[in-house]
Design a protein around this motif. Sequence first.
Motif, PDB file in Angstrom:
ATOM      1  N   MET A 151       0.845  -1.195   0.000  1.00  0.00           N
ATOM      2  CA  MET A 151       0.000   0.000   0.000  1.00  0.00           C
ATOM      3  C   MET A 151       0.883   1.248   0.000  1.00  0.00           C
ATOM      4  O   MET A 151       1.829   1.342   0.776  1.00  0.00           O
ATOM      5  CB  MET A 151      -0.913   0.006   1.235  1.00  0.00           C
ATOM      6  N   PRO A 152       0.580   2.231  -0.884  1.00  0.00           N
ATOM      7  CA  PRO A 152       1.370   3.463  -0.892  1.00  0.00           C
ATOM      8  C   PRO A 152       1.106   4.287   0.363  1.00  0.00           C
ATOM      9  O   PRO A 152       0.141   4.048   1.092  1.00  0.00           O
ATOM     10  CB  PRO A 152       0.853   4.192  -2.144  1.00  0.00           C
ATOM     11  N   THR A 153       1.986   5.246   0.613  1.00  0.00           N
ATOM     12  CA  THR A 153       1.764   6.159   1.722  1.00  0.00           C
ATOM     13  C   THR A 153       0.587   7.064   1.382  1.00  0.00           C
ATOM     14  O   THR A 153       0.588   7.740   0.348  1.00  0.00           O
ATOM     15  CB  THR A 153       3.013   7.015   1.975  1.00  0.00           C
ATOM     16  N   LEU A 154      -0.424   7.065   2.233  1.00  0.00           N
ATOM     17  CA  LEU A 154      -1.657   7.794   1.954  1.00  0.00           C
ATOM     18  C   LEU A 154      -1.670   9.143   2.676  1.00  0.00           C
ATOM     19  O   LEU A 154      -1.151   9.267   3.787  1.00  0.00           O
ATOM     20  CB  LEU A 154      -2.868   6.966   2.403  1.00  0.00           C
ATOM     21  N   PRO A 155      -2.294  10.159   2.074  1.00  0.00           N
ATOM     22  CA  PRO A 155      -2.372  11.484   2.689  1.00  0.00           C
ATOM     23  C   PRO A 155      -3.490  11.558   3.733  1.00  0.00           C
ATOM     24  O   PRO A 155      -4.428  12.358   3.625  1.00  0.00           O
ATOM     25  CB  PRO A 155      -2.647  12.394   1.493  1.00  0.00           C
ATOM     26  N   LEU A 156      -3.396  10.738   4.759  1.00  0.00           N
ATOM     27  CA  LEU A 156      -4.500  10.620   5.716  1.00  0.00           C
ATOM     28  C   LEU A 156      -4.717  11.889   6.528  1.00  0.00           C
ATOM     29  O   LEU A 156      -5.856  12.297   6.750  1.00  0.00           O
ATOM     30  CB  LEU A 156      -4.251   9.427   6.644  1.00  0.00           C
ATOM     31  N   SER A 157      -3.632  12.504   7.001  1.00  0.00           N
ATOM     32  CA  SER A 157      -3.810  13.700   7.826  1.00  0.00           C
ATOM     33  C   SER A 157      -4.426  14.834   7.023  1.00  0.00           C
ATOM     34  O   SER A 157      -5.290  15.566   7.524  1.00  0.00           O
ATOM     35  CB  SER A 157      -2.465  14.133   8.424  1.00  0.00           C
ATOM     36  N   LEU A 175     -10.316   7.800  -0.782  1.00  0.00           N
ATOM     37  CA  LEU A 175      -9.079   8.348  -1.329  1.00  0.00           C
ATOM     38  C   LEU A 175      -8.801   7.643  -2.651  1.00  0.00           C
ATOM     39  O   LEU A 175      -8.709   6.414  -2.700  1.00  0.00           O
ATOM     40  CB  LEU A 175      -7.917   8.113  -0.371  1.00  0.00           C
ATOM     41  N   ILE A 176      -8.689   8.417  -3.708  1.00  0.00           N
ATOM     42  CA  ILE A 176      -8.585   7.857  -5.049  1.00  0.00           C
ATOM     43  C   ILE A 176      -7.337   8.407  -5.729  1.00  0.00           C
ATOM     44  O   ILE A 176      -7.211   9.625  -5.909  1.00  0.00           O
ATOM     45  CB  ILE A 176      -9.827   8.230  -5.886  1.00  0.00           C
ATOM     46  N   PRO A 177      -6.398   7.562  -6.096  1.00  0.00           N
ATOM     47  CA  PRO A 177      -5.214   8.064  -6.807  1.00  0.00           C
ATOM     48  C   PRO A 177      -5.604   8.577  -8.191  1.00  0.00           C
ATOM     49  O   PRO A 177      -6.363   7.933  -8.913  1.00  0.00           O
ATOM     50  CB  PRO A 177      -4.310   6.834  -6.904  1.00  0.00           C
ATOM     51  N   LEU A 178      -5.111   9.740  -8.526  1.00  0.00           N
ATOM     52  CA  LEU A 178      -5.424  10.324  -9.831  1.00  0.00           C
ATOM     53  C   LEU A 178      -4.887   9.425 -10.928  1.00  0.00           C
ATOM     54  O   LEU A 178      -3.758   8.948 -10.883  1.00  0.00           O
ATOM     55  CB  LEU A 178      -4.794  11.711  -9.946  1.00  0.00           C
ATOM     56  N   SER A 179      -5.737   9.165 -11.932  1.00  0.00           N
ATOM     57  CA  SER A 179      -5.347   8.325 -13.055  1.00  0.00           C
ATOM     58  C   SER A 179      -6.199   8.689 -14.252  1.00  0.00           C
ATOM     59  O   SER A 179      -7.092   9.537 -14.173  1.00  0.00           O
ATOM     60  CB  SER A 179      -5.536   6.841 -12.713  1.00  0.00           C
ATOM     61  N   LEU A 204      -2.055  16.885  -3.044  1.00  0.00           N
ATOM     62  CA  LEU A 204      -0.737  16.489  -3.534  1.00  0.00           C
ATOM     63  C   LEU A 204       0.061  15.954  -2.361  1.00  0.00           C
ATOM     64  O   LEU A 204       0.252  16.640  -1.351  1.00  0.00           O
ATOM     65  CB  LEU A 204      -0.022  17.679  -4.171  1.00  0.00           C
ATOM     66  N   HIS A 205       0.504  14.695  -2.468  1.00  0.00           N
ATOM     67  CA  HIS A 205       1.197  14.045  -1.368  1.00  0.00           C
ATOM     68  C   HIS A 205       2.364  13.233  -1.906  1.00  0.00           C
ATOM     69  O   HIS A 205       2.170  12.305  -2.694  1.00  0.00           O
ATOM     70  CB  HIS A 205       0.226  13.127  -0.607  1.00  0.00           C
ATOM     71  N   TRP A 224      -3.960  12.966  -5.298  1.00  0.00           N
ATOM     72  CA  TRP A 224      -5.066  12.143  -4.826  1.00  0.00           C
ATOM     73  C   TRP A 224      -6.355  12.958  -4.859  1.00  0.00           C
ATOM     74  O   TRP A 224      -6.352  14.171  -4.648  1.00  0.00           O
ATOM     75  CB  TRP A 224      -4.827  11.674  -3.389  1.00  0.00           C
ATOM     76  N   LEU A 225      -7.468  12.260  -5.106  1.00  0.00           N
ATOM     77  CA  LEU A 225      -8.783  12.873  -5.011  1.00  0.00           C
ATOM     78  C   LEU A 225      -9.455  12.332  -3.758  1.00  0.00           C
ATOM     79  O   LEU A 225      -9.294  11.169  -3.400  1.00  0.00           O
ATOM     80  CB  LEU A 225      -9.626  12.527  -6.241  1.00  0.00           C
ATOM     81  N   VAL A 226     -10.203  13.189  -3.078  1.00  0.00           N
ATOM     82  CA  VAL A 226     -10.866  12.773  -1.846  1.00  0.00           C
ATOM     83  C   VAL A 226     -12.305  13.281  -1.849  1.00  0.00           C
ATOM     84  O   VAL A 226     -12.597  14.390  -2.289  1.00  0.00           O
ATOM     85  CB  VAL A 226     -10.108  13.286  -0.594  1.00  0.00           C
ATOM     86  N   MET A 227     -13.199  12.429  -1.392  1.00  0.00           N
ATOM     87  CA  MET A 227     -14.606  12.796  -1.239  1.00  0.00           C
ATOM     88  C   MET A 227     -15.180  11.977  -0.095  1.00  0.00           C
ATOM     89  O   MET A 227     -14.588  10.984   0.333  1.00  0.00           O
ATOM     90  CB  MET A 227     -15.403  12.532  -2.520  1.00  0.00           C
ATOM     91  N   ALA A 228     -16.330  12.388   0.413  1.00  0.00           N
ATOM     92  CA  ALA A 228     -16.990  11.648   1.487  1.00  0.00           C
ATOM     93  C   ALA A 228     -18.486  11.631   1.234  1.00  0.00           C
ATOM     94  O   ALA A 228     -19.044  12.546   0.605  1.00  0.00           O
ATOM     95  CB  ALA A 228     -16.689  12.274   2.847  1.00  0.00           C
TER      96      ALA A 228
END
Length: 222
Positions: A1-7, A45-49, A90-91, A96-100
């Motif tokens: 798993m890649p390092t995620l921009p959780l914070s 969390l969705i990696p841009l592609s 950007l991490h 990354w794209l983020v939504m909830a």
Amino acid sequence: MPTLPLSQAAALYGIPETALRLMRGGQYTYVFQFFKKEREYILRLIPLSEDAELPNLKATVAWLQYLVRGGALVPEPVATTRGSYVESILHEGREWLVMAVTVAHGTPAENLGLDRWDAALYQELGRTVGAVHALSRKFAPPGGLRRPDWDETVNLFNHPPPEHEWLAKKQAAVLGRIHKLPRGGEDYGMIHAALHFGNFIIDFSETCITLVDLDDCAFGWY
């Protein structure tokens, strides 16, 4: 798993990183549960592609909001502290794209024994999907946003032709018939496009079914 921009992602919703709990995700997304003011939410969390770009995700959110306003049973997008429904992060050199969205409570259909399925439950599923399709007949993504058509998504019809000649001919014949189907607003529009038993939740207390995980939505036939 890649390092995620959780914070960074958590901060967008005014919660600490420790509030995020990793859940089973989709094919290319990382899914987390979190609680805020005693309400439960899902963060993605969705990696841009090429298959997951900001305009595409904004179009998905616009469709969900449209369906919610129309009374359809789907998750409702949740705004960040900045008032946006989709954010880009950007991490470590990666975007990354983020939504909830809100959480649908009940029993995942894939966990329900076949003995629990009766005519009434099948009819309820039909009503739920039919309500989404009825609303979609009048939906168009806002300017500059788009979702793919069904044959632009990953499915058995847009892979290279099969190596076996007889199978390639059958595939071509089926595609030929499909492309002759009408594409007017009454027949063709935004659909879930991944409606399997892992993607709807049954609430027996309210006798209702909620469609979830609409990230793969596309234009197709109802």
